[in-house]
Design an enzyme around this catalytic site. Structure first.
Site, PDB file in Angstrom:
ATOM      1  N   GLU A 185      43.056  43.913  38.492  1.00 17.57           N
ATOM      2  CA  GLU A 185      42.443  42.638  38.103  1.00 17.57           C
ATOM      3  C   GLU A 185      43.425  41.488  38.277  1.00 17.57           C
ATOM      4  OE1 GLU A 185      40.681  40.552  34.007  1.00 17.57           O
ATOM      5  OE2 GLU A 185      41.286  42.656  34.022  1.00 17.57           O
ATOM      6  N   LYS A 212      44.518  37.185  38.307  1.00 18.23           N
ATOM      7  CA  LYS A 212      44.375  35.982  37.497  1.00 18.23           C
ATOM      8  C   LYS A 212      45.037  34.832  38.232  1.00 18.23           C
ATOM      9  CE  LYS A 212      44.582  34.476  32.697  1.00 18.23           C
ATOM     10  NZ  LYS A 212      44.860  34.885  31.308  1.00 18.23           N
ATOM     11  N   ASP A 257      40.928  29.877  30.906  1.00 18.86           N
ATOM     12  CA  ASP A 257      40.433  31.232  30.664  1.00 18.86           C
ATOM     13  C   ASP A 257      40.320  31.481  29.162  1.00 18.86           C
ATOM     14  OD1 ASP A 257      39.728  33.913  30.967  1.00 18.86           O
ATOM     15  OD2 ASP A 257      41.819  34.556  30.983  1.00 18.86           O
ATOM     16  N   ASP A 313      37.548  32.577  27.505  1.00 18.58           N
ATOM     17  CA  ASP A 313      36.731  33.745  27.174  1.00 18.58           C
ATOM     18  C   ASP A 313      35.704  33.475  26.080  1.00 18.58           C
ATOM     19  OD1 ASP A 313      37.767  35.813  28.975  1.00 18.58           O
ATOM     20  OD2 ASP A 313      39.649  35.513  27.914  1.00 18.58           O
ATOM     21  N   ASP A 321      34.006  40.523  28.933  1.00 23.35           N
ATOM     22  CA  ASP A 321      35.339  40.252  28.395  1.00 23.35           C
ATOM     23  C   ASP A 321      35.353  38.863  27.765  1.00 23.35           C
ATOM     24  OD1 ASP A 321      37.964  40.064  27.738  1.00 23.35           O
ATOM     25  OD2 ASP A 321      38.762  40.252  29.757  1.00 23.35           O
ATOM     26  N   HIS A 379      39.141  34.013  35.589  1.00 25.03           N
ATOM     27  CA  HIS A 379      40.472  34.104  36.173  1.00 25.03           C
ATOM     28  C   HIS A 379      40.618  33.360  37.496  1.00 25.03           C
ATOM     29  CE1 HIS A 379      41.939  37.870  33.772  1.00 25.03           C
ATOM     30  NE2 HIS A 379      41.554  36.870  33.012  1.00 25.03           N
ATOM     31  N   ASP A 436      37.426  38.896  37.233  1.00 27.05           N
ATOM     32  CA  ASP A 436      37.130  38.332  35.919  1.00 27.05           C
ATOM     33  C   ASP A 436      36.673  36.894  36.139  1.00 27.05           C
ATOM     34  OD1 ASP A 436      37.662  36.771  33.426  1.00 27.05           O
ATOM     35  OD2 ASP A 436      38.363  38.701  32.679  1.00 27.05           O
ATOM     36  N   HIS A 470      34.484  41.563  35.147  1.00 19.38           N
ATOM     37  CA  HIS A 470      34.595  41.237  33.737  1.00 19.38           C
ATOM     38  C   HIS A 470      33.913  39.878  33.582  1.00 19.38           C
ATOM     39  CE1 HIS A 470      38.148  43.891  32.161  1.00 19.38           C
ATOM     40  NE2 HIS A 470      37.055  44.578  32.427  1.00 19.38           N
ATOM     41  N   TRP A 509      45.489  45.136  34.304  1.00 17.38           N
ATOM     42  CA  TRP A 509      45.781  43.700  34.344  1.00 17.38           C
ATOM     43  C   TRP A 509      47.144  43.468  33.719  1.00 17.38           C
ATOM     44  CZ3 TRP A 509      46.950  40.278  30.362  1.00 17.38           C
ATOM     45  CH2 TRP A 509      47.119  38.941  30.773  1.00 17.38           C
TER      46      TRP A 509
END
Length: 417
Positions: free
Chosen positions: A225, A227, A293, A295, A325, A261, A258, A285, A184
């Site tokens: 990955e 985003k 984002d 998380d 993640d 993302h 993800d 993820h 990423w």
């Protein structure tokens, strides 16, 4: 009523729908979740030069007890793993190398710098996954790495990724299970670019160089990955979903999704079946975005259950590499791992206990009334009794009793740091 008695009662209810509960539990035992190490130290890592966190990534909170050494981080992970049913994996970033106090630049990292992690993984029966770290470094301060216009900077990051693939291969050879090495990058622009194509051409060329050497997939699997946007790259991200999906399909790499993302109105669960039509494997993820984002710790919410449904109902438990993640420094970090990972496993168990084939048939018949009714009724089926029994048979605490272990660990270990 004992845990076993509650289980047998719940099992009888599910079996009326032809659900083999014992088989579901056996399937669940075989699914490893890749647990991200960076929840334990707020993505600090152990680089001697101690680079500041950057790349559009932020960790908020200052809960006491953050791991500051590899030994502390491994101890914290062991505690979390003792509260999570099943055998799992640990996901590392390159900044978690152990270099004995020597400054080793990222493009010079070697397997020996992760030998202690491998020995620890062997002792605990764990697999390891890996990520090159293309952020929190002076050469990424302007938000560009593999797509950088400066060939020297670009080459530095290319060599870093090549080194990381060799480290992933080392993990796979030593542990007998292939490492997923995931790339990423933060590359993008804050404002509307005048040229979107050229940076993507550079990224493609960089990836081609990184993947030039073939590595046996029995040892290492490569993933990329995407985003949608990030802090400092709000208008344009070079490695978009469309770019990486196309690159992965053309070059036989895994595309990693993800859950934080994408646009807030996009559901990753809706992408899984579409992608499984055209690729043997994909990776996840699993996170929880709030507004952006951010998380947050994974909850057992509708989207997590739907992700699990899509994996289970499509027979893809062995095709989807599930990783986590998230990073929350406002709560006990070991508890964060435990909550999030247990929730991911709960979601998979929940999906395994739904009569998916019957629900598919109702949809094919156009019987949407019965389909909706059953979906909603199963939400209050005695799933908890099955989960408690699974935890008990896997020798981890049931229900909220795991919090007692966290409190003891915090008092004896975390509070002393």
């Amino acid at each position: 009523m004992s845990t076993r008695e509650a289980f047998e009662s719940a099992k009888a209810i599910y079996e009326k729908w032809g659900i083999d509960v014992d088989q579901a539990l056996e399937k669940l035992k075989q699914v490893p979740i890749s647990i991200h190490c960076w929840q334990g130290d707020d993505i600090g890592g152990f680089e001697v030069n101690g680079n500041e966190l950057s790349g559009g990534i932020d960790v908020t909170g200052n809960y006491p007890g953050k791991a500051t050494t590899p030994e502390q981080l491994r101890s914290d992970l062991e505690t979390a793993l003792s509260l999570i049913p099943g055998k799992h994996r640990v996901n590392l970033h390159s900044i978690y190398a152990e270099t004995n106090g020597e400054v080793i630049e990222r493009d010079q990292l070697e397997p020996q710098h992760f030998e202690k992690w491998v020995n620890w993984a062997k002792e605990n029966g764990l697999g390891l996954d890996f990520n090159p770290t293309l952020f929190s470094h002076p050469k990424s301060d302007d938000g560009l790495t593999l797509a950088h216009p400066d060939a020297a900077i670009r080459d530095f990051w290319i060599q870093h990724c090549i080194a990381c693939r060799k480290i992933g291969e080392y993990f796979g050879k030593e542990l007998g299970t292939p490492a997923l090495t995931n790339i990423w990058i933060p590359d993008g622009y804050k404002d509307i670019p005048s040229d979107r194509l050229t940076p993507r051409q550079r990224l493609k060329d960089s990836l081609d160089r990184i993947f030039e050497e073939e590595i046996d997939p029995n040892y290492n699997l490569d993933s990329v990955e995407s985003k949608l946007f990030g802090l400092g790259s709000e208008a344009y991200v070079v490695g978009s979903h469309e770019f990486y999906l196309s690159y992965a399909l053309k070059n036989n790499k895994l595309c990693l999704l993800d859950t934080g993302h994408f646009h807030p109105t996009e559901a990753v669960s809706n992408k899984i079946s579409a992608m499984l039509m055209f690729t043997d494997q994909l990776a996840l993820h699993v996170s929880r975005p709030v507004r952006w984002d951010s998380d947050h710790v994974v909850l057992l919410d509708d989207e997590l259950r739907e992700i699990a449904h899509e994996i289970v109902r499509n027979g893809a438990l062995d095709r989807v590499k599930i990783g986590l993640d998230f990073f929350d420094a406002s709560i006990n970090r070991v508890a964060a791992w435990t909550i999030g990972t247990r929730n991911m496993i709960k979601a998979l168990l929940y999906a395994l206990l739904v009569p998916s084939e019957h629900l598919k048939q109702l949809q094919e018949e156009g019987n949407f009334t019965e389909r909706l009714a059953l979906i909603e009724e199963f939400k209050t089926y005695p799933f908890g009794a099955i989960w408690d029994y699974y935890c008990e048979t896997m020798n981890v605490p049931i229900r909220e009793t795991w919090l007692d272990d966290i409190k003891i660990y915090e008092e004896k270990v975390l509070s002393q740091r």
